[in-house]
Design a protein around this motif. Sequence first.
Motif, PDB file in Angstrom:
ATOM      1  N   ASP A 194      -7.864  37.197 -33.054  1.00 52.47           N
ATOM      2  CA  ASP A 194      -7.742  36.045 -32.166  1.00 52.47           C
ATOM      3  C   ASP A 194      -7.217  36.606 -30.852  1.00 52.47           C
ATOM      4  O   ASP A 194      -6.594  37.680 -30.831  1.00 52.47           O
ATOM      5  CB  ASP A 194      -6.769  35.024 -32.769  1.00 52.47           C
ATOM      6  N   TYR A 195      -7.464  35.908 -29.759  1.00 56.67           N
ATOM      7  CA  TYR A 195      -6.979  36.387 -28.467  1.00 56.67           C
ATOM      8  C   TYR A 195      -5.501  36.084 -28.254  1.00 56.67           C
ATOM      9  O   TYR A 195      -4.891  36.627 -27.329  1.00 56.67           O
ATOM     10  CB  TYR A 195      -7.817  35.774 -27.331  1.00 56.67           C
ATOM     11  N   ILE A 196      -4.899  35.238 -29.078  1.00 59.12           N
ATOM     12  CA  ILE A 196      -3.493  34.877 -28.911  1.00 59.12           C
ATOM     13  C   ILE A 196      -2.548  36.038 -29.221  1.00 59.12           C
ATOM     14  O   ILE A 196      -1.647  36.329 -28.428  1.00 59.12           O
ATOM     15  CB  ILE A 196      -3.147  33.652 -29.782  1.00 59.12           C
ATOM     16  N   PRO A 197      -2.686  36.728 -30.353  1.00 59.84           N
ATOM     17  CA  PRO A 197      -1.704  37.763 -30.674  1.00 59.84           C
ATOM     18  C   PRO A 197      -1.855  38.995 -29.786  1.00 59.84           C
ATOM     19  O   PRO A 197      -2.958  39.555 -29.675  1.00 59.84           O
ATOM     20  CB  PRO A 197      -2.020  38.117 -32.136  1.00 59.84           C
ATOM     21  N   PRO A 198      -0.785  39.463 -29.172  1.00 61.90           N
ATOM     22  CA  PRO A 198      -0.888  40.699 -28.389  1.00 61.90           C
ATOM     23  C   PRO A 198      -1.275  41.890 -29.250  1.00 61.90           C
ATOM     24  O   PRO A 198      -1.884  42.840 -28.756  1.00 61.90           O
ATOM     25  CB  PRO A 198       0.530  40.865 -27.807  1.00 61.90           C
ATOM     26  N   GLU A 234       3.169  53.266 -25.443  1.00 64.49           N
ATOM     27  CA  GLU A 234       2.782  54.397 -26.284  1.00 64.49           C
ATOM     28  C   GLU A 234       1.280  54.655 -26.199  1.00 64.49           C
ATOM     29  O   GLU A 234       0.839  55.809 -26.164  1.00 64.49           O
ATOM     30  CB  GLU A 234       3.192  54.130 -27.724  1.00 64.49           C
ATOM     31  N   LEU A 235       0.493  53.577 -26.154  1.00 64.19           N
ATOM     32  CA  LEU A 235      -0.963  53.715 -26.079  1.00 64.19           C
ATOM     33  C   LEU A 235      -1.452  53.994 -24.671  1.00 64.19           C
ATOM     34  O   LEU A 235      -2.597  54.384 -24.472  1.00 64.19           O
ATOM     35  CB  LEU A 235      -1.634  52.436 -26.602  1.00 64.19           C
ATOM     36  N   GLY A 236      -0.596  53.748 -23.677  1.00 68.75           N
ATOM     37  CA  GLY A 236      -0.997  53.955 -22.288  1.00 68.75           C
ATOM     38  C   GLY A 236      -1.956  52.905 -21.785  1.00 68.75           C
ATOM     39  O   GLY A 236      -2.864  53.203 -20.997  1.00 68.75           O
ATOM     40  N   VAL A 237      -1.755  51.653 -22.205  1.00 64.52           N
ATOM     41  CA  VAL A 237      -2.628  50.566 -21.760  1.00 64.52           C
ATOM     42  C   VAL A 237      -1.810  49.546 -20.989  1.00 64.52           C
ATOM     43  O   VAL A 237      -0.612  49.369 -21.246  1.00 64.52           O
ATOM     44  CB  VAL A 237      -3.339  49.882 -22.951  1.00 64.52           C
ATOM     45  N   PRO A 238      -2.414  48.854 -20.023  1.00 63.85           N
ATOM     46  CA  PRO A 238      -1.677  47.834 -19.260  1.00 63.85           C
ATOM     47  C   PRO A 238      -1.285  46.671 -20.145  1.00 63.85           C
ATOM     48  O   PRO A 238      -2.010  46.327 -21.087  1.00 63.85           O
ATOM     49  CB  PRO A 238      -2.670  47.416 -18.172  1.00 63.85           C
ATOM     50  N   PHE A 239      -0.155  46.072 -19.834  1.00 60.06           N
ATOM     51  CA  PHE A 239       0.323  44.958 -20.654  1.00 60.06           C
ATOM     52  C   PHE A 239       1.106  43.992 -19.775  1.00 60.06           C
ATOM     53  O   PHE A 239       2.189  44.311 -19.297  1.00 60.06           O
ATOM     54  CB  PHE A 239       1.193  45.474 -21.797  1.00 60.06           C
ATOM     55  N   GLN A 240       0.540  42.822 -19.558  1.00 60.28           N
ATOM     56  CA  GLN A 240       1.178  41.746 -18.799  1.00 60.28           C
ATOM     57  C   GLN A 240       0.892  40.444 -19.531  1.00 60.28           C
ATOM     58  O   GLN A 240      -0.244  39.968 -19.530  1.00 60.28           O
ATOM     59  CB  GLN A 240       0.630  41.678 -17.366  1.00 60.28           C
ATOM     60  N   PRO A 241       1.872  39.849 -20.183  1.00 59.49           N
ATOM     61  CA  PRO A 241       1.621  38.645 -20.978  1.00 59.49           C
ATOM     62  C   PRO A 241       1.052  37.503 -20.149  1.00 59.49           C
ATOM     63  O   PRO A 241       1.292  37.419 -18.936  1.00 59.49           O
ATOM     64  CB  PRO A 241       3.011  38.282 -21.519  1.00 59.49           C
ATOM     65  N   PRO A 242       0.284  36.601 -20.767  1.00 57.60           N
ATOM     66  CA  PRO A 242      -0.283  35.450 -20.053  1.00 57.60           C
ATOM     67  C   PRO A 242       0.811  34.487 -19.609  1.00 57.60           C
ATOM     68  O   PRO A 242       1.948  34.546 -20.076  1.00 57.60           O
ATOM     69  CB  PRO A 242      -1.202  34.804 -21.092  1.00 57.60           C
ATOM     70  N   ARG A 243       0.451  33.584 -18.723  1.00 52.87           N
ATOM     71  CA  ARG A 243       1.438  32.655 -18.152  1.00 52.87           C
ATOM     72  C   ARG A 243       1.929  31.649 -19.173  1.00 52.87           C
ATOM     73  O   ARG A 243       3.032  31.122 -19.036  1.00 52.87           O
ATOM     74  CB  ARG A 243       0.829  31.931 -16.947  1.00 52.87           C
ATOM     75  N   THR A 244       1.118  31.347 -20.188  1.00 55.83           N
ATOM     76  CA  THR A 244       1.563  30.471 -21.275  1.00 55.83           C
ATOM     77  C   THR A 244       1.206  31.117 -22.602  1.00 55.83           C
ATOM     78  O   THR A 244       0.177  31.794 -22.724  1.00 55.83           O
ATOM     79  CB  THR A 244       0.902  29.075 -21.199  1.00 55.83           C
ATOM     80  N   HIS A 245       2.058  30.892 -23.579  1.00 53.00           N
ATOM     81  CA  HIS A 245       1.828  31.488 -24.902  1.00 53.00           C
ATOM     82  C   HIS A 245       2.711  30.791 -25.925  1.00 53.00           C
ATOM     83  O   HIS A 245       3.901  30.638 -25.689  1.00 53.00           O
ATOM     84  CB  HIS A 245       2.149  32.987 -24.876  1.00 53.00           C
ATOM     85  N   GLU A 276      -4.048  40.964 -17.272  1.00 52.60           N
ATOM     86  CA  GLU A 276      -4.126  40.248 -15.998  1.00 52.60           C
ATOM     87  C   GLU A 276      -3.370  38.929 -16.003  1.00 52.60           C
ATOM     88  O   GLU A 276      -3.416  38.182 -15.024  1.00 52.60           O
ATOM     89  CB  GLU A 276      -5.596  40.008 -15.646  1.00 52.60           C
ATOM     90  N   SER A 277      -2.698  38.628 -17.112  1.00 57.54           N
ATOM     91  CA  SER A 277      -1.843  37.427 -17.223  1.00 57.54           C
ATOM     92  C   SER A 277      -2.604  36.117 -17.046  1.00 57.54           C
ATOM     93  O   SER A 277      -2.025  35.112 -16.642  1.00 57.54           O
ATOM     94  CB  SER A 277      -0.691  37.485 -16.207  1.00 57.54           C
ATOM     95  N   LEU A 278      -3.891  36.110 -17.366  1.00 65.92           N
ATOM     96  CA  LEU A 278      -4.661  34.879 -17.315  1.00 65.92           C
ATOM     97  C   LEU A 278      -4.573  34.163 -18.661  1.00 65.92           C
ATOM     98  O   LEU A 278      -4.192  34.770 -19.660  1.00 65.92           O
ATOM     99  CB  LEU A 278      -6.121  35.177 -16.970  1.00 65.92           C
ATOM    100  N   VAL A 279      -4.902  32.900 -18.670  1.00 74.78           N
ATOM    101  CA  VAL A 279      -4.866  32.115 -19.896  1.00 74.78           C
ATOM    102  C   VAL A 279      -6.301  31.771 -20.263  1.00 74.78           C
ATOM    103  O   VAL A 279      -6.923  30.914 -19.620  1.00 74.78           O
ATOM    104  CB  VAL A 279      -4.023  30.841 -19.736  1.00 74.78           C
ATOM    105  N   VAL A 280      -6.831  32.440 -21.271  1.00 72.58           N
ATOM    106  CA  VAL A 280      -8.245  32.255 -21.602  1.00 72.58           C
ATOM    107  C   VAL A 280      -8.445  31.043 -22.511  1.00 72.58           C
ATOM    108  O   VAL A 280      -9.330  31.025 -23.355  1.00 72.58           O
ATOM    109  CB  VAL A 280      -8.845  33.525 -22.239  1.00 72.58           C
TER     110      VAL A 280
END
Length: 225
Positions: A20-24, A83-94, A128-132
Amino acid sequence: RSSRGLGDVYKRQILDFHFDYIPPYSYLAWKRLGDFAPAHGLRVVPKPTMLAALLNHLGHRGPGEIPPKRVYMFKDTLRTAAELGVPFQPPRTHPFNPLASLRATLLDMDDDVRVSLVTRLFDATWAESLVVGAPELVAELCAEVGVPDALERIKDPAVKQRLYDANDEAIARGVFGVPTMIVDGELFWGVDSFPHFERFLAGNDPIQPGDVERWGAIPASARRS
């Protein structure tokens, strides 16, 4: 690291990726598969699976709904992303409503396009902190990777039914959370299962025939009220 190349792997085994797209953790597992799948000759098949349906079926609460676990999850995913070297910016709502993005992923399209769409939706959410959850935004992201008219297509009752069917399939296969990876009927849950997964693929799984049956036969001497 990226998920580039996932759609180009058609070798030995199929890896069903329930997400699911919800869980980081789904995002992080998808990024991890970018290197892992080609290295092990796996073809990744995305399996959109609604986390809420799994939670409702099992009577569970999601990690984001439990305040201490929510805080821990945020720290843990930040550390794992680093650790994985990937960008991580949580979405504005969750949490958010993922129905539009899950249905869009199940639209008719070529396999390579579907992989690109999953990557784009994950990146939009967790880099990108968008809410899909907004159908209009989902449709824009679909158009970026070559999936036209998504805003209307995801309203099709047949597409909605595909998601219900996908959830039922996941539950029937024993999926209880996401991300879950399945190869040859063996289930691996979460980003931290990759070392076990790798040993399984190499033929070094420490689980022996009969182990699961013996565990299942152990009686309980206490139960929660």
